[in-house]
Design an enzyme around this catalytic site. Sequence first.
Site, mmCIF file in Angstrom:
data_model
loop_
_atom_site.group_PDB
_atom_site.id
_atom_site.type_symbol
_atom_site.label_atom_id
_atom_site.label_comp_id
_atom_site.label_asym_id
_atom_site.label_seq_id
_atom_site.Cartn_x
_atom_site.Cartn_y
_atom_site.Cartn_z
ATOM 1 N N LYS A 150 0.700 -1.159 0.108
ATOM 2 C CA LYS A 150 0.018 0.097 -0.002
ATOM 3 C C LYS A 150 0.995 1.421 0.071
ATOM 4 O O LYS A 150 0.643 2.201 -0.775
ATOM 5 C CB LYS A 150 -0.812 -0.147 1.181
ATOM 6 C CG LYS A 150 -1.615 1.108 1.349
ATOM 7 C CD LYS A 150 -2.683 1.026 2.389
ATOM 8 C CE LYS A 150 -3.620 2.169 2.885
ATOM 9 N NZ LYS A 150 -4.530 1.901 3.915
ATOM 10 N N GLU A 210 -5.316 -7.038 14.550
ATOM 11 C CA GLU A 210 -4.969 -6.085 14.239
ATOM 12 C C GLU A 210 -5.910 -5.062 14.529
ATOM 13 O O GLU A 210 -5.898 -3.655 14.782
ATOM 14 C CB GLU A 210 -4.018 -6.106 12.945
ATOM 15 C CG GLU A 210 -2.945 -5.159 12.932
ATOM 16 C CD GLU A 210 -2.029 -5.625 11.490
ATOM 17 O OE1 GLU A 210 -1.230 -6.328 11.458
ATOM 18 O OE2 GLU A 210 -2.768 -4.964 10.295
ATOM 19 N N GLU A 254 10.929 -4.726 4.226
ATOM 20 C CA GLU A 254 11.019 -5.903 3.856
ATOM 21 C C GLU A 254 10.621 -6.183 2.442
ATOM 22 O O GLU A 254 11.197 -6.785 1.580
ATOM 23 C CB GLU A 254 10.069 -6.984 4.829
ATOM 24 C CG GLU A 254 10.474 -6.900 6.247
ATOM 25 C CD GLU A 254 9.529 -5.943 7.003
ATOM 26 O OE1 GLU A 254 9.383 -4.638 6.439
ATOM 27 O OE2 GLU A 254 9.138 -6.372 8.063
#
Length: 559
Positions: A218, A365, A224
Amino acid sequence: MTATSASHPKTPVKLTQSPTWQALKNERTAWKKLHLRDLFARDKKRSARYSLELDDPDETFLLDYSKNLIRPQTLKLLVKLAKEAKVEALRNAMFSGEKINLTENRAVLHTALRGEAPVKVDGHDVIPEVRAVLEQIRVFADRVRPGKWKGSSGQPITDGVNIGLGGAVLGPAMACIALKPYGGNIRVHFVSNVDPSQLVDTLEDLDPATTLFIVASKTFTTQETLLNAQAARTWLLEAAKDEKQIAKHFVAVSTNSEAVNALGIDTDNMFVFWDCVCGRYSLWSAIGLPIALYIGMDAFEELLAGGRDMDTHFKDAPLDQNMPVLMALIGLWYTNFWDAQAYAVLPYEQRLARFPAYLQQLDMESSGKSVTRDGRTVSCATGPVLFGEPGTNGQHAFYQLIHQGTSLIPCDFIAGRESHNDLIGQHGSQHAVLLSNFLAQTEALMRGKILAEAQAELAAEGKTTAQIKALAPHKVFPGNRPTNSILYRKLTPRTLGRLIALYEHKVFVQGALWNVNSYDQWGVELGKQLAKVILPELQGGKPGAHDSSTLGLIRRIRD
Ligand code: G6Q
């Protein structure tokens, strides 16, 4: 409808201080004397009373929530709580594009990604843009899948490698595994970990000439993902030799075209999505590109239609007949009144193996928050720890604790009436064996086994009185261990879409009840910041001000 910044229905100051909350505490006390075994015995219609089905004769989608620690008064109070928390108003605000993600001042648009009716954000209908990206995905998938998109040496693409993390991988990877029977000629692989072993192992068997990378991020700033993308680029160029070939082997999914360009990916090969789509809710967007590549765009549209089915149900069904609302309320009942700290999702469907991991992110989350939407400390426990494994595997591992451990762990059991791959063995249909386990577990968890039953069993086995006395206590099961059963016809793209959206909305309702923002993730952002400080120290820089443990470990790694 025009979006009104930060407009959201106000929830009561503290739900925990409402008389309904107090009444639920009393209801919990009353439950000390109740057992599901007796309630089922007394009420032969309990299952019918506490089951809901989507109105679709071709595609069973059933929630049986009767094996929960509920009775009419429990549900009445829970539904009242939902009304007091103004769940419906917040739901309507989300569907109409209001900026309910307050900490990021954003609308929450995953439902618009599968929606059809206009959704206006800041006065602008987002649906045409959503449809335009879906069309772009269709055109792309329709080129790659039949081999019209050629790699550097003129050969068709055989393998897609999705590079992305968190929300950019968990959904697409879960869905591709789940929908294997619909998979076509393109194999898909997923690389997320910065541990180089994952990329190395994935590329080991692939041919650069026929491999297409989908770099999904996004923000396009996730360290990473960028490192893995750069390593993949190097691997490709070692074979292709020419930077111009990158365009044939790399596409990007992102909101950040500058960063995509900076990585050397042609923005013509970029699929956009939007800030208002949270990573863990994004598989319906261009983040679902690997799914479309794998199962084709028509099947991907079916997945979206499944999500839309559940949206319609969630929007239209009254609260007390609403699957996500009831699942959320019953979950809250256990978290806040039974002190349940864990929650298991147990698919009796091997191809849903990654569904619990996907839900872990979705739920933990979203609900793993300690501050309310208006910045105060929460006054009750929020999201539980979610875990799970496919049955029957889990039965031979951790179910013991669910049956006889000291914690209450509510479970969702999920199964299909039909399998894509039934085999006939010595016990007949292997799928029937799977389903018999699914049913036996939920029944056993509900009923339990009383001491007299354990003693009778041992006597029937010919044990002596002394042996019975010694062994019987170990064979007692308390029962009263709650489960939901979700039953569908077959794991099709549409069913999967329904299942995912069911849990999305369940999490939404719990966020509304606990008054937390389900759509931010500052804990994730913290991780992104911290590692960047330590990296130079591991690479020879002067260690900063850390605790002795961290310093010691830095030294050991550097040694
Ligand atoms: C999801 C979270 C988080 C995110 C990853 C990857 O809801 O925001 O898991 O998906 O951190 O972020 P990018 O997509 O920006 O690389």
